[in-house]
Design an enzyme around this catalytic site. Structure first.
Site, PDB file in Angstrom:
ATOM      1  N   ASN A   7       0.879  -1.168   0.000  1.00 58.71           N
ATOM      2  CA  ASN A   7       0.000   0.000   0.000  1.00 58.71           C
ATOM      3  C   ASN A   7       0.917   1.219   0.000  1.00 58.71           C
ATOM      4  OD1 ASN A   7      -1.442   2.319   0.903  1.00 58.71           O
ATOM      5  ND2 ASN A   7      -3.043   1.024   1.749  1.00 58.71           N
ATOM      6  N   GLU A  34      -3.925   1.908  -2.957  1.00 55.45           N
ATOM      7  CA  GLU A  34      -4.002   3.355  -2.693  1.00 55.45           C
ATOM      8  C   GLU A  34      -3.152   4.151  -3.682  1.00 55.45           C
ATOM      9  OE1 GLU A  34      -5.154   5.558   1.029  1.00 55.45           O
ATOM     10  OE2 GLU A  34      -3.889   3.993   1.878  1.00 55.45           O
ATOM     11  N   ASP A 146      -3.978  -4.890   1.194  1.00 55.24           N
ATOM     12  CA  ASP A 146      -4.283  -4.235   2.467  1.00 55.24           C
ATOM     13  C   ASP A 146      -5.695  -4.635   2.860  1.00 55.24           C
ATOM     14  OD1 ASP A 146      -4.899  -2.588   4.571  1.00 55.24           O
ATOM     15  OD2 ASP A 146      -4.529  -0.708   3.516  1.00 55.24           O
ATOM     16  N   ASN A 148      -7.026  -4.195   5.977  1.00 61.24           N
ATOM     17  CA  ASN A 148      -7.556  -3.354   7.041  1.00 61.24           C
ATOM     18  C   ASN A 148      -8.168  -4.179   8.172  1.00 61.24           C
ATOM     19  OD1 ASN A 148      -7.110  -0.466   6.791  1.00 61.24           O
ATOM     20  ND2 ASN A 148      -8.162  -0.629   4.823  1.00 61.24           N
ATOM     21  N   ASP A 217      -1.679  -6.053   6.347  1.00 64.09           N
ATOM     22  CA  ASP A 217      -1.383  -6.408   4.953  1.00 64.09           C
ATOM     23  C   ASP A 217      -1.038  -7.893   4.906  1.00 64.09           C
ATOM     24  OD1 ASP A 217      -0.935  -3.482   3.570  1.00 64.09           O
ATOM     25  OD2 ASP A 217      -0.248  -3.530   5.658  1.00 64.09           O
ATOM     26  N   ASP A 246       2.741   4.708   5.018  1.00 68.70           N
ATOM     27  CA  ASP A 246       2.550   4.202   6.382  1.00 68.70           C
ATOM     28  C   ASP A 246       2.520   2.679   6.420  1.00 68.70           C
ATOM     29  OD1 ASP A 246       0.186   4.432   4.947  1.00 68.70           O
ATOM     30  OD2 ASP A 246      -0.999   5.231   6.604  1.00 68.70           O
ATOM     31  N   HIS A 247       2.570   2.035   5.256  1.00 68.61           N
ATOM     32  CA  HIS A 247       2.647   0.582   5.159  1.00 68.61           C
ATOM     33  C   HIS A 247       4.021   0.148   4.658  1.00 68.61           C
ATOM     34  CE1 HIS A 247      -1.836  -0.244   5.200  1.00 68.61           C
ATOM     35  NE2 HIS A 247      -1.814   1.053   4.951  1.00 68.61           N
TER      36      HIS A 247
END
Length: 256
Positions: A7, A34, A146, A148, A217, A246-247
């Site tokens: 991501n 994303e 991802d 979530n 993930d 951030d991943h």
């Protein structure tokens, strides 16, 4: 065969990092989530000039998914058939070297009492229906991206703090198990049943530096790929770069 997911939280921002990562790690397949790019703004030529193939489903500002591969993708599909009117670009599937690759950017859900959480419930039900059909058609299936969802307390740095919070609710974990019950294996936990292997860290509060993350993930595989699984890694170095996503990237290697 090396298959990776990342991501990137805006491909516009992270494109140089993606290019460097591809050159350094040489995956057979890298899927991205994303993108945050319109369909016609996706930098396909950048990857093609590097001798790679790519297919994508773009969306401005939010969402967007892509597959980048050494071999040409076949039988490309986007979206979830059970949600034909969903405008959010969150799923792209393709067959690469005999492996059905399903790249997902799953719904966040915001909070358990949010209307977006109901959308997440509907979306995961539609995803399970789609994946069930794909497993029926293809022997080697990898569902990755991802999700979530942190599937268990071991996938969260502070289970008490996150108890029944978004990503860590009992119902979300049930949705994740429903995917496994289709005949999928969580590749990382198959090799490493214990320990912290986080893939996401909030930008706020120096969470990465403090090693306070979540594992959201995932790379889920059917039995044929599970039996060929050699390693699964989370690339912490990429998360530690300047202006990172951030991943972190996650990759698995198979003896295929």
């Amino acid at each position: 065969m090396k298959i990776a997911t990342w991501n990137v939280n805006s491909l516009n921002v992270r494109l140089p990092q993606v290019q460097n990562w591809l050159q350094q790690h040489q995956p057979d397949v890298l899927v991205l989530q994303e993108l945050k790019l319109d369909q016609d703004k996706y930098p396909a030529a950048v990857f093609q000039m590097a001798g790679l193939h790519t297919v994508w489903s773009g969306q401005k500002t939010y969402n967007g998914v892509a597959v980048i591969s050494k071999a040409e993708p076949q039988d490309v599909h986007t979206g979830l058939p059970a949600l034909p009117d969903d405008p959010q670009r969150r799923v792209i599937a393709a067959t690469i070297n005999g492996v059905r690759v399903i790249n997902v950017y799953c719904v966040n859900g915001e909070a358990p009492d949010s209307p977006k959480f109901e959308y997440k419930r509907q979306w995961f039900a539609a995803l399970a229906e789609f994946v069930r059909g794909e497993i029926g058609r293809y022997g080697k299936v990898v569902l990755l991206g991802d999700f979530n969802i942190a599937p268990a307390d071991a996938d969260c740095y502070d289970p008490e703090k996150w108890h029944e919070k978004i990503h860590c609710t009992s119902i979300e974990r049930l949705w994740f198990r429903n995917l496994l019950d289709l005949g999928l294996t969580d590749s990382l936990r198959h090799l490493y049943p214990e320990g912290a292997h986080y893939t996401w860290w909030d930008y706020r509060g120096a969470m990465f530096q403090r090693r306070q993350g979540l594992r959201i993930d995932h790379i889920l595989v059917t039995a044929a790929l599970r039996d060929a699984l050699q390693t699964v890694q989370v690339d912490l170095e990429a998360r530690g770069q300047e202006r990172p996503s951030d991943h972190a990237p996650v990759w698995a290697e198979f003896a295929l």
